[in-house]
Design an enzyme around this catalytic site. Structure first.
Site, short mmCIF file in Angstrom:
data_model
loop_
_atom_site.label_atom_id
_atom_site.label_comp_id
_atom_site.label_asym_id
_atom_site.label_seq_id
_atom_site.Cartn_x
_atom_site.Cartn_y
_atom_site.Cartn_z
N HIS A 114 55.75 64.43 54.62
CA HIS A 114 55.48 63.30 53.81
C HIS A 114 54.77 63.82 52.24
O HIS A 114 54.91 63.23 51.46
CB HIS A 114 54.70 62.35 54.36
CG HIS A 114 53.04 62.86 54.33
ND1 HIS A 114 52.75 63.79 55.28
CD2 HIS A 114 52.10 62.76 53.67
CE1 HIS A 114 51.43 63.99 55.06
NE2 HIS A 114 50.94 63.43 54.03
N1 UDP Z 1 49.83 60.03 62.42
C1 UDP Z 1 50.05 58.86 63.20
N2 UDP Z 1 51.31 58.49 63.45
C2 UDP Z 1 52.39 59.04 62.75
C3 UDP Z 1 52.01 60.20 61.94
C4 UDP Z 1 50.80 60.50 61.83
O1 UDP Z 1 49.18 58.49 63.75
O2 UDP Z 1 53.42 58.57 62.98
C5 UDP Z 1 48.49 60.46 62.10
C6 UDP Z 1 48.18 61.70 62.70
O3 UDP Z 1 48.02 62.01 64.15
C7 UDP Z 1 47.06 62.23 61.94
C8 UDP Z 1 47.17 61.39 60.82
O4 UDP Z 1 48.05 60.32 61.01
O5 UDP Z 1 45.60 61.90 62.63
C9 UDP Z 1 47.60 62.30 59.57
O6 UDP Z 1 47.96 61.59 58.48
P1 UDP Z 1 48.78 61.93 57.31
O7 UDP Z 1 49.82 62.98 57.98
O8 UDP Z 1 49.57 60.97 56.79
O9 UDP Z 1 48.04 62.75 56.28
P2 UDP Z 1 47.23 63.94 56.14
O10 UDP Z 1 46.78 64.57 57.26
O11 UDP Z 1 48.40 64.93 55.77
O12 UDP Z 1 46.66 63.84 54.89
#
Ligand code: UDP
Length: 361
Positions: free
Chosen positions: A205
């Site tokens: 993403h």
């Molecule tokens: N996550 C979730 N469902 C999904 C994809 C990700 O619950 O379909 C959770 C994942 O386990 C983690 C969090 O969302 O705890 C991460 O968010 P994201 O990847 O959107 O953001 P980043 O961590 O890159 O800032």
């Protein structure tokens, strides 16, 4: 003691869940007022986390999603400023690196409300990432910085941020993984027709991967190639789904082996992570969760903020410039049986330490 907490995007709900629970048990008592900016607003990107993780209902819903960076950040600041004037909190608490983080931090510091930043000190050293700007600004206006790792503490020191205001707290995402992973329903693998250790899990993403058509095509081709070895499950972020449709790249997806599913709630996500053979991701949180559950990870980026995972061999970087390099990294990870060191992210009680520190600050 009153704290206004700003959340708005999926990873912030996961982080805030742990600290809000710790506030509820905290002595001296803390009154928490939650503001949801609406940066993520779909039910499966927002509401499901409040329900499953029992996060208290936000007192303020700003509904400011779907805007460009400038409009979103500006309107958030305006609304948060009004809330801070009404609520007169002792602290403003922000998480991570989104526009909501930076808007909250800037609005508060200008009203002389002290800012506490959870997940302080993370750096990719890539200023093309909007998240990097949000982190740097938030850290430089914060009065209390909760750094999850030694590398984060070092990064802050290199920018002149030192002393008692920097707290090496451990990582609240580790707390979340340890606490909530006990509550899974045990159904998601079956419902997707998957067998433990016989699938790849992927999430994509990041703006630089999704908005660059070349990068997105490389990633889709690489995941399709991986899917010839084992099924690939891709819970797809709304931004990525939109870009795949706009660029026509969705036609490259071989739907029977590369399975695009709607984003899943945290409890199902953790189950998918635990049993995956390898996780391929550009998410910050998912890289760490792979490590928490002992699953090898390939990060589809040129760099990562979680450098200790690459250093210890738990994570491999594969930038989206070569299909073959991503596939090779995935296959190498699939055969990796090494055991990375444990304990890089604390003891599972970072949130308690953070709540206690704020309650007595
Ligand atoms: N996550 C979730 N469902 C999904 C994809 C990700 O619950 O379909 C959770 C994942 O386990 C983690 C969090 O969302 O705890 C991460 O968010 P994201 O990847 O959107 O953001 P980043 O961590 O890159 O800032």
């Amino acid at each position: 003691m009153k704290v206004v907490t700003i959340v708005g995007a999926r990873p912030q709900f996961v982080k805030a869940a742990t600290v809000s629970r710790a506030f509820a048990a905290c002595q001296p008592a803390v009154t928490e007022v939650i503001v949801h900016t609406g940066q993520h607003f779909d039910a499966n990107m927002s509401e499901v986390f409040f329900t499953e993780m029992q996060i208290p209902k936000p007192q303020y819903q700003l509904e400011l999603g779907g805007l460009g960076h400038g409009a979103m950040t500006g309107r958030m600041m305006e609304r948060i400023e009004t809330i801070l004037k009404d609520e007169k909190p002792d602290w403003l608490l922000v998480y991570g690196d989104t526009n909501s983080t930076m808007a909250g931090a800037l609005a508060a510091v200008k009203l002389q409300v002290p800012v506490a930043h959870v997940e302080a000190g993370l750096r990719s050293f890539n200023r093309a990432m909007p998240e990097e700007i949000n982190r740097v600004v938030s850290d430089h206006v914060a009065s209390l910085l909760f750094a999850p790792t030694d590398a984060a503490v070092r990064n802050l020191a290199n920018e002149g941020i030192t002393g008692k205001k920097v707290v090496r707290s451990g990582d609240v995402m580790y707390d979340a993984a340890m606490f909530y992973s006990r509550f899974g329903r045990g159904q998601v693998l079956q419902s997707l027709g998957l067998r433990p250790r016989e699938y790849f899990l992927a999430t994509i993403h990041r703006q630089e991967n999704v908005d660059g058509p070349q990068q997105l095509e490389t990633i889709v081709r690489a995941l399709s190639r991986c899917a010839r070895e084992l099924p690939v499950v891709l819970p797809i972020h709304p931004r990525t789904r939109k870009k795949l449709a706009e660029t026509g790249l969705d036609h490259l997806v071989e739907a029977d082996r590369l399975r695009l599913v709607d984003p899943v709630g945290y409890l199902d996500m953790v189950e998918l992570e635990k049993d995956a053979r390898v996780i391929l991701t550009d998410s910050g949180g998912v890289q760490k969760e792979a490590y928490f559950f002992g699953v090898p990870c390939v990060t589809i980026r040129g760099e990562t903020e979680w450098v200790e995972l690459v250093e210890c061999g738990a994570n491999r970087l594969a930038p989206p410039v070569s299909v073959q390099a991503i596939v090779d990294a995935a296959l190498a990870a699939a055969g990796d049986t090494s055991k990375p060191p444990v304990g890089l992210y604390g003891d599972g009680h970072a949130a308690d330490a953070i709540a206690q520190r704020l309650a007595t600050a």
